[in-house]
Design an enzyme around this catalytic site. Structure first.
Site, mmCIF file in Angstrom:
data_model
loop_
_atom_site.group_PDB
_atom_site.id
_atom_site.type_symbol
_atom_site.label_atom_id
_atom_site.label_comp_id
_atom_site.label_asym_id
_atom_site.label_seq_id
_atom_site.Cartn_x
_atom_site.Cartn_y
_atom_site.Cartn_z
ATOM 1 N N ALA A 37 -3.098 -14.456 23.658
ATOM 2 C CA ALA A 37 -3.652 -14.131 24.922
ATOM 3 C C ALA A 37 -3.069 -15.224 26.235
ATOM 4 C CB ALA A 37 -5.285 -13.833 25.055
ATOM 5 N N GLY A 45 -0.356 -5.528 11.972
ATOM 6 C CA GLY A 45 1.084 -5.776 13.546
ATOM 7 C C GLY A 45 0.678 -4.987 14.361
ATOM 8 N N HIS A 61 -16.965 -41.760 19.062
ATOM 9 C CA HIS A 61 -17.574 -42.592 17.396
ATOM 10 C C HIS A 61 -18.895 -42.117 16.977
ATOM 11 C CE1 HIS A 61 -18.640 -43.368 12.957
ATOM 12 N NE2 HIS A 61 -19.071 -43.973 13.815
ATOM 13 N N VAL A 95 1.304 -0.980 -0.249
ATOM 14 C CA VAL A 95 0.113 -0.181 0.301
ATOM 15 C C VAL A 95 0.781 1.492 0.278
ATOM 16 C CG1 VAL A 95 -2.128 1.116 1.527
ATOM 17 C CG2 VAL A 95 -1.718 -1.034 1.103
#
Length: 462
Positions: free
Chosen positions: A325, A276, A449, A238
């Protein structure tokens, strides 16, 4: 005239690292204070993990209903509508309730909380700005977290040009959204607004999305997200963002392909900077405490999380590494134990990472490329959700399980899960890894299952 207080340990920052550390210290019998200048719960609770996951869930429910996903099950839904105000109120209510829960835990453990900005006066003293209060302590733990990284050439106003904070507070669905950054935050927030009706494109500077994740996983996820209507520009930079003079409601974004040098112009309603995060150390006056930071602003620590001042520790985003976290909270427990004279340790080899897109991507351990570069011999096993009975029943057949294990010892090295409930399924693998388990241990374990977890067993039995 200022007041003075004394504690054994003061924790600066009340995010997942800070409040977890404070609670563990109190449980170990120490007198603890915790300081937070914004809101209890930090970025994760208030403007990060919880609000984003709440909106990811809400937007997926809306998307599935609007696109008649369950029609093939004979369930017919008509006139699906969207009330953005109510969706945001629901998100805010969840955040508020969880915040009250954290506050009650701190109160339960008799931890004194200060709503204030703290900075160091010397190695053993901090000053609280609003309360004109000085606090002395034997130990300090810096857990101030991180904030969204911005670009010097792009001015964030949280109205048209957003960080993740502003993007989680929009009260209307933007007609279009350009996301700068194809990492976890960009992909998740881009997914939210795409599901709700925005025309989303993601611009990534590198040649793949999702950062350092396994290349096969990255390509598979991109293909799936492209199928959901999201456009990608990889290896693209950009250059500039400015108002479109022909339309005051739009922004014009100038892009350049890093290989071909092709110039691209895109008009968009909103721009999200997801390039970031940077550590929150400004204003702490760390130099007065003789605490050193590196060139990127992260606090330097040793293997025991000690800073250059041996009685001051730091954990979480502020020390770098994976900004997660659960990483911060694991480090928090380890630091508390170290301060209390016990052995504290974090096994980063079993640290999971999750991308909460659709499908989810959960991973642990190094990639194939990293193992190849390190000349580590390994074997790979793989299975697909398309072969799983529960995945068919739940209409969740996308994705796969991929496990890498040592060619000599058969110990599990890495795992990648792309698919429904990946975040929960990975826990079975990380638990086995924590105990040094082998691929045979996964293969011989019981799995109910039918269940999504059988995909792990199928992979391990390859």
């Amino acid at each position: 005239m200022y007041r003075e207080l004394d504690f054994e340990v003061v924790v600066i920052g009340a995010g997942p690292g800070g409040y977890t550390c404070a609670i563990k210290l109190a449980q170990l019998g120490l007198k603890v204070a915790i300081i937070e200048k914004n809101k209890i719960g930090g970025t994760c609770l208030n403007v990060g993990c919880i609000p984003s996951k709440t909106l990811l869930h809400s937007s997926q429910e809306y998307y599935d209903l609007k696109n008649n996903k369950i029609a093939q099950l004979g369930i017919l839904v008509k006139d699906v509508g969207l009330n953005m105000q109510r969706m945001m109120e629901s998100k805010d209510k969840i955040v508020h309730q969880l915040g009250i829960g954290i506050q009650s835990l701190l109160q339960k453990h008799k931890i004194q909380c200060f709503d204030d900005h703290a900075f160091f006066l010397d190695q053993h003293t901090i000053h609280l700005q609003k309360q004109n209060l000085q606090i002395r302590a034997k130990y300090f733990v810096i857990a101030t977290g991180s904030e969204a990284k911005t670009s010097p050439n792009i001015i964030v106003d949280e109205q048209s040009i957003l960080t993740s904070t502003g993007a989680l507070e929009l009260r209307e669905v933007p007609e279009s959204l350009l996301v700068m950054g194809g990492g976890y935050i960009g992909l998740e927030i881009g997914s939210i607004w795409s599901r709700l009706g925005s025309n989303v494109c993601i611009v990534e500077y590198s040649n793949k999305i999702a950062g350092q994740i396994d290349s096969e996983v990255s390509v598979a996820l991109q293909d799936m997200m492209r199928g959901q209507g999201i456009t990608f520009y990889l290896n693209t930079e950009v250059l500039e963002v400015h108002d479109n003079n022909n339309n005051n409601n739009l922004l014009r974004v100038h892009l350049s392909n890093r290989d071909t040098k092709e110039s691209i112009e895109i008009d968009t309603s909103k721009v999200l900077l997801a390039i970031g995060r940077t550590p929150c150390t400004r204003g702490l006056m760390l130099e007065k405490a003789l605490v050193h930071i590196n060139e990127q602003g992260f606090v330097k620590v040793d293997d025991a999380f000690r800073t250059s001042a041996e009685h001051i520790y730091a954990i979480g985003d502020v020390i770098g590494g994976a900004m997660l976290a659960h990483k911060a909270s694991q480090e928090a427990v380890a630091v508390a134990e170290i301060i209390a004279g016990k052995r504290g340790n974090v096994n980063y080899k079993t640290m999971p990472s999750v991308l909460y897109t659709k499908p989810e991507v959960a991973s642990v351990g190094p990639t194939q490329a990293q193992l190849d570069a390190a000349n580590i011999p390994y074997k790979m096993c793989k299975s697909y959700f398309a072969h799983n009975g529960m995945a068919h029943a739940a209409l969740e057949k996308e994705g796969f399980v991929k496990i890498l294990y040592s060619a000599t010892t058969h110990q599990i090295i890495s795992a990648y899960i792309v698919g429904s409930q990946a975040s929960n399924l990975l826990g079975q693998i990380t638990s086995v890894m924590e105990f040094g388990g082998r691929i045979e241990d996964l293969a011989r374990s019981f799995y109910a299952h039918p269940g999504f977890s059988e995909t792990i067993k199928d992979a391990a039995n390859q």
